[in-house]
Structures are given as C-alpha cells and as structure tokens.
Design a protein around this motif. Sequence first.
Motif, PDB file in Angstrom:
ATOM      1  N   GLU A  78       0.845  -1.206   0.000  1.00  0.00           N
ATOM      2  CA  GLU A  78       0.000   0.000   0.000  1.00  0.00           C
ATOM      3  C   GLU A  78       0.872   1.245   0.000  1.00  0.00           C
ATOM      4  O   GLU A  78       0.597   2.208  -0.701  1.00  0.00           O
ATOM      5  CB  GLU A  78      -0.930   0.005   1.215  1.00  0.00           C
ATOM      6  CG  GLU A  78      -2.063  -0.996   1.128  1.00  0.00           C
ATOM      7  CD  GLU A  78      -2.890  -0.859  -0.152  1.00  0.00           C
ATOM      8  OE1 GLU A  78      -3.280   0.279  -0.503  1.00  0.00           O
ATOM      9  OE2 GLU A  78      -3.127  -1.881  -0.824  1.00  0.00           O
ATOM     10  N   LEU A  79       1.927   1.185   0.791  1.00  0.00           N
ATOM     11  CA  LEU A  79       2.866   2.306   0.863  1.00  0.00           C
ATOM     12  C   LEU A  79       3.493   2.529  -0.524  1.00  0.00           C
ATOM     13  O   LEU A  79       3.584   3.667  -1.009  1.00  0.00           O
ATOM     14  CB  LEU A  79       3.945   1.962   1.900  1.00  0.00           C
ATOM     15  CG  LEU A  79       4.859   3.056   2.407  1.00  0.00           C
ATOM     16  CD1 LEU A  79       4.071   4.232   2.944  1.00  0.00           C
ATOM     17  CD2 LEU A  79       5.758   2.496   3.521  1.00  0.00           C
ATOM     18  N   ALA A  80       3.881   1.434  -1.163  1.00  0.00           N
ATOM     19  CA  ALA A  80       4.477   1.507  -2.503  1.00  0.00           C
ATOM     20  C   ALA A  80       3.496   2.139  -3.490  1.00  0.00           C
ATOM     21  O   ALA A  80       3.883   2.973  -4.322  1.00  0.00           O
ATOM     22  CB  ALA A  80       4.875   0.112  -2.966  1.00  0.00           C
ATOM     23  N   LYS A  81       2.217   1.767  -3.364  1.00  0.00           N
ATOM     24  CA  LYS A  81       1.189   2.321  -4.258  1.00  0.00           C
ATOM     25  C   LYS A  81       1.102   3.831  -4.127  1.00  0.00           C
ATOM     26  O   LYS A  81       0.978   4.554  -5.101  1.00  0.00           O
ATOM     27  CB  LYS A  81      -0.181   1.716  -3.926  1.00  0.00           C
ATOM     28  CG  LYS A  81      -0.393   0.324  -4.484  1.00  0.00           C
ATOM     29  CD  LYS A  81      -1.838  -0.106  -4.213  1.00  0.00           C
ATOM     30  CE  LYS A  81      -2.009  -1.589  -4.514  1.00  0.00           C
ATOM     31  NZ  LYS A  81      -3.222  -2.138  -3.882  1.00  0.00           N
ATOM     32  N   ARG A  82       1.153   4.289  -2.871  1.00  0.00           N
ATOM     33  CA  ARG A  82       1.061   5.747  -2.633  1.00  0.00           C
ATOM     34  C   ARG A  82       2.254   6.481  -3.230  1.00  0.00           C
ATOM     35  O   ARG A  82       2.131   7.571  -3.742  1.00  0.00           O
ATOM     36  CB  ARG A  82       1.015   6.069  -1.137  1.00  0.00           C
ATOM     37  CG  ARG A  82       0.097   5.202  -0.347  1.00  0.00           C
ATOM     38  CD  ARG A  82      -1.212   5.868  -0.126  1.00  0.00           C
ATOM     39  NE  ARG A  82      -2.161   4.882   0.362  1.00  0.00           N
ATOM     40  CZ  ARG A  82      -3.138   5.155   1.203  1.00  0.00           C
ATOM     41  NH1 ARG A  82      -3.277   6.376   1.653  1.00  0.00           N
ATOM     42  NH2 ARG A  82      -3.973   4.221   1.582  1.00  0.00           N
ATOM     43  N   LYS A  85       1.858   6.631  -6.940  1.00  0.00           N
ATOM     44  CA  LYS A  85       0.807   7.602  -7.273  1.00  0.00           C
ATOM     45  C   LYS A  85       1.361   9.026  -7.186  1.00  0.00           C
ATOM     46  O   LYS A  85       1.152   9.848  -8.068  1.00  0.00           O
ATOM     47  CB  LYS A  85      -0.356   7.420  -6.300  1.00  0.00           C
ATOM     48  CG  LYS A  85      -1.618   8.125  -6.742  1.00  0.00           C
ATOM     49  CD  LYS A  85      -2.800   7.776  -5.854  1.00  0.00           C
ATOM     50  CE  LYS A  85      -3.931   8.752  -6.109  1.00  0.00           C
ATOM     51  NZ  LYS A  85      -4.729   8.995  -4.915  1.00  0.00           N
ATOM     52  N   GLU A  86       2.083   9.268  -6.104  1.00  0.00           N
ATOM     53  CA  GLU A  86       2.681  10.593  -5.882  1.00  0.00           C
ATOM     54  C   GLU A  86       3.642  10.958  -7.019  1.00  0.00           C
ATOM     55  O   GLU A  86       3.703  12.096  -7.448  1.00  0.00           O
ATOM     56  CB  GLU A  86       3.433  10.555  -4.544  1.00  0.00           C
ATOM     57  CG  GLU A  86       4.008  11.871  -4.089  1.00  0.00           C
ATOM     58  CD  GLU A  86       3.021  12.698  -3.264  1.00  0.00           C
ATOM     59  OE1 GLU A  86       2.042  12.118  -2.746  1.00  0.00           O
ATOM     60  OE2 GLU A  86       3.243  13.916  -3.170  1.00  0.00           O
ATOM     61  N   ALA A  87       4.377   9.970  -7.501  1.00  0.00           N
ATOM     62  CA  ALA A  87       5.321  10.218  -8.595  1.00  0.00           C
ATOM     63  C   ALA A  87       4.622  10.211  -9.957  1.00  0.00           C
ATOM     64  O   ALA A  87       5.216  10.583 -10.962  1.00  0.00           O
ATOM     65  CB  ALA A  87       6.430   9.168  -8.566  1.00  0.00           C
ATOM     66  N   GLY A  88       3.374   9.754  -9.970  1.00  0.00           N
ATOM     67  CA  GLY A  88       2.614   9.702 -11.217  1.00  0.00           C
ATOM     68  C   GLY A  88       3.067   8.604 -12.154  1.00  0.00           C
ATOM     69  O   GLY A  88       3.057   8.768 -13.373  1.00  0.00           O
ATOM     70  N   VAL A  89       3.489   7.481 -11.568  1.00  0.00           N
ATOM     71  CA  VAL A  89       3.972   6.375 -12.407  1.00  0.00           C
ATOM     72  C   VAL A  89       3.285   5.067 -12.037  1.00  0.00           C
ATOM     73  O   VAL A  89       2.626   4.966 -11.006  1.00  0.00           O
ATOM     74  CB  VAL A  89       5.513   6.189 -12.273  1.00  0.00           C
ATOM     75  CG1 VAL A  89       6.254   7.397 -12.828  1.00  0.00           C
ATOM     76  CG2 VAL A  89       5.912   5.905 -10.828  1.00  0.00           C
ATOM     77  N   VAL A 113      13.462  -0.600  -2.019  1.00  0.00           N
ATOM     78  CA  VAL A 113      13.111  -1.832  -1.320  1.00  0.00           C
ATOM     79  C   VAL A 113      12.172  -1.460  -0.174  1.00  0.00           C
ATOM     80  O   VAL A 113      12.499  -0.610   0.655  1.00  0.00           O
ATOM     81  CB  VAL A 113      14.365  -2.559  -0.782  1.00  0.00           C
ATOM     82  CG1 VAL A 113      13.976  -3.653   0.207  1.00  0.00           C
ATOM     83  CG2 VAL A 113      15.173  -3.159  -1.932  1.00  0.00           C
ATOM     84  N   ILE A 114      10.979  -2.064  -0.183  1.00  0.00           N
ATOM     85  CA  ILE A 114      10.059  -1.891   0.960  1.00  0.00           C
ATOM     86  C   ILE A 114       9.739  -3.292   1.440  1.00  0.00           C
ATOM     87  O   ILE A 114       9.047  -4.050   0.769  1.00  0.00           O
ATOM     88  CB  ILE A 114       8.750  -1.160   0.578  1.00  0.00           C
ATOM     89  CG1 ILE A 114       9.025   0.063  -0.296  1.00  0.00           C
ATOM     90  CG2 ILE A 114       8.002  -0.752   1.849  1.00  0.00           C
ATOM     91  CD1 ILE A 114       7.785   0.914  -0.579  1.00  0.00           C
ATOM     92  N   ASN A 254       9.617  10.992   2.325  1.00  0.00           N
ATOM     93  CA  ASN A 254       9.551  11.402   3.734  1.00  0.00           C
ATOM     94  C   ASN A 254       8.308  12.247   4.013  1.00  0.00           C
ATOM     95  O   ASN A 254       7.680  12.100   5.067  1.00  0.00           O
ATOM     96  CB  ASN A 254      10.814  12.176   4.132  1.00  0.00           C
ATOM     97  CG  ASN A 254      12.003  11.249   4.346  1.00  0.00           C
ATOM     98  OD1 ASN A 254      11.833  10.034   4.469  1.00  0.00           O
ATOM     99  ND2 ASN A 254      13.197  11.815   4.386  1.00  0.00           N
ATOM    100  N   ASN A 255       7.966  13.111   3.062  1.00  0.00           N
ATOM    101  CA  ASN A 255       6.755  13.919   3.226  1.00  0.00           C
ATOM    102  C   ASN A 255       5.518  13.039   3.298  1.00  0.00           C
ATOM    103  O   ASN A 255       4.629  13.258   4.121  1.00  0.00           O
ATOM    104  CB  ASN A 255       6.598  14.911   2.060  1.00  0.00           C
ATOM    105  CG  ASN A 255       7.508  16.108   2.238  1.00  0.00           C
ATOM    106  OD1 ASN A 255       7.869  16.469   3.365  1.00  0.00           O
ATOM    107  ND2 ASN A 255       7.908  16.715   1.138  1.00  0.00           N
ATOM    108  N   LEU A 256       5.513  12.043   2.442  1.00  0.00           N
ATOM    109  CA  LEU A 256       4.392  11.102   2.405  1.00  0.00           C
ATOM    110  C   LEU A 256       4.302  10.325   3.730  1.00  0.00           C
ATOM    111  O   LEU A 256       3.230  10.196   4.334  1.00  0.00           O
ATOM    112  CB  LEU A 256       4.573  10.144   1.231  1.00  0.00           C
ATOM    113  CG  LEU A 256       3.412   9.218   0.942  1.00  0.00           C
ATOM    114  CD1 LEU A 256       2.253  10.002   0.337  1.00  0.00           C
ATOM    115  CD2 LEU A 256       3.827   8.114  -0.015  1.00  0.00           C
TER     116      LEU A 256
END
Length: 283
Positions: A78-82, A85-89, A113-114, A254-256
């Motif tokens: 889920e974190l990876a998805k966000r 999304k934030e990067a628009g990719v 790596v997450i 980090n902002n996210l």
Amino acid sequence: MKKGLKKLMALGLVAVLAAGMVGCGKKTDSKKTSENTSKLQEIKDSGKLVVGTSPDYPPFEFLVAGKGSGDIVGADIELAKRIAKEAGVELEIKGMDFDTLIPALTSGQVDIVITGMTPDETRKKSVDFTDIYFKGKNGVIVKSKDVDKIKSEDDLKKLKLGVQKGSTQETYVKDQLKMSDYKALVSVPDLVMDMKNENIDAIILNDKVANINSEKYKGIKVVKNIEFTSGGDEEAMAIAVKKGNNKEFIDMMNNLIKKLNETKEYDKILADAVDLVSKQEEK
Ligand code: ARG
C-alpha cells in the motif's frame, strides 16, 4: 528558434550539468539515464516504480492465494502504491528472497526496497534510507509446549534459534546474544516449517508477523512478556533507496511518510492488511 540553435543550446545545457557532476565521480548502474538525472526524474521518465520485497512477512508483505500466482499484497505494498501515485507512475512489485534485496537495489534491478527493512548502520554503508515509517517490535514464537519455559534472553540463549538470513534479527542473535549455533534460513515459512520439524526451538521476528504465524499454525505460540535488553526488541522500518542523486525522491517519500503518520492513515493501512491476512486464512 532555429532547429540547429536549439540543439546546440540543449547540448550546452547537458555540458553544464555534466561539468557540475565532475568530482562527484560515482559510477551509477546500467539504467539508461545519465549520471546527473535525479532518481525521481529517472523513475518519472521510465513511467514505472520498481519495488523489491520479500513477501513472507504478513501483514507487511505476503502472497494472496487463489488470485493467480505472484500477487503480493500488504501494508508495505500500500505504501508503494502511494509512492507510485505521488510520482505519477505505474507500480511494479518484484518478489525476491530477503537476502538478495540490497544487492538488487545496488545493482539497479529495483528502484526501492520496501520489506519491513530496518535501517541499520551496516546497510547504511551501501544504501540510503527514508525516515522510519513504522516502529515495529520483535517477538518470539515457539512450539506450544515450550511457551512457558521462556522468560528472558538467557532462556533464549539455551535454545536452538531460527532467524531470517541477512536480517537484523540475525545480527541481534550473532552480535548481541553472541551466539553462533543458530539457524538462518531464507524465508519465514522455511523457518516455521523447520520449527515444526523440531530442528529449531524458537524464531525471532516481528511481533505482528509472530502473531499471524501463531494464529495460522496450531502448534505455535508467541512468547509473552519476554525481557529484551540491548535493543533487541526494536524493529524500525524504512524504505531503502540506492545511493546517489536521490534527495528529491527521499524528500518526497519522507513527506508522504510524515503525512501518513500524522493523519494516522498508516495505522489504518496496517489494520487493513491484518484484516486481509485473516480473510485469507478463512478460505
Ligand atoms: N526488519 C528486519 C530486517 O530489516 C526483518 C525484515 C524482514 N522482512 C521480510 N519481508 N521478510 O532485517
């Protein structure tokens, strides 16, 4: 503007940027972009964020059965998805063995790596980390019949311990408990299987992962209230990023992370992932 002039100016700009890089002289990986491209820009240009993870650590990352092979889900996903999304990719998740993730990152096979990874000093020598997104705790699982026998670290030392290969739990057993006769296996299910087969007595791993495994397997229980010293109970988690020109990208993540924690959205993500695990079990 004339085409030729435009080209010349573009070339000039590249030269200036390249000159700015002189002296930073670090070799980057095989990714087609030049050294001065920021990591974030590189990802945006490729249109895809490639994330490496070891899907054996529910609720953080795990495989969903029955949905076709290779479906990896969990709080880290889920974190990876966000982030994607934030990067628009787009997002691509690559499942790998835990101990191959850092090499995959440094060689450029994955962008980040997450995987519930703890930002320890050894790793910091080869990769960079974001801020901590979750302050996890370590736990211990044992065969049900042994659960009341273990009260302290000293009791642990008398057992044949199992840890994930290349994990901070392995470092803890080796460096803090000063043990050499323990077993390090590639994945958590391998460890659980080995304990069922009586080859090991106890496994040290994240406490949420411990709970989930004890619910899943009848003969396994979580040791309650074990006294950890020397930081053995801490299991902070952060995102690993390849070194070099990654400041903008790390700042973004980090902002996210800050936002997800401040709004308690991360807690929700984690709770949902735990729910998803139990739904899986019911099947
Ligand atoms: N936090 C520990 C470490 O960084 C263990 C992480 C294990 N993660 C996993 N997906 N199996 O070494």
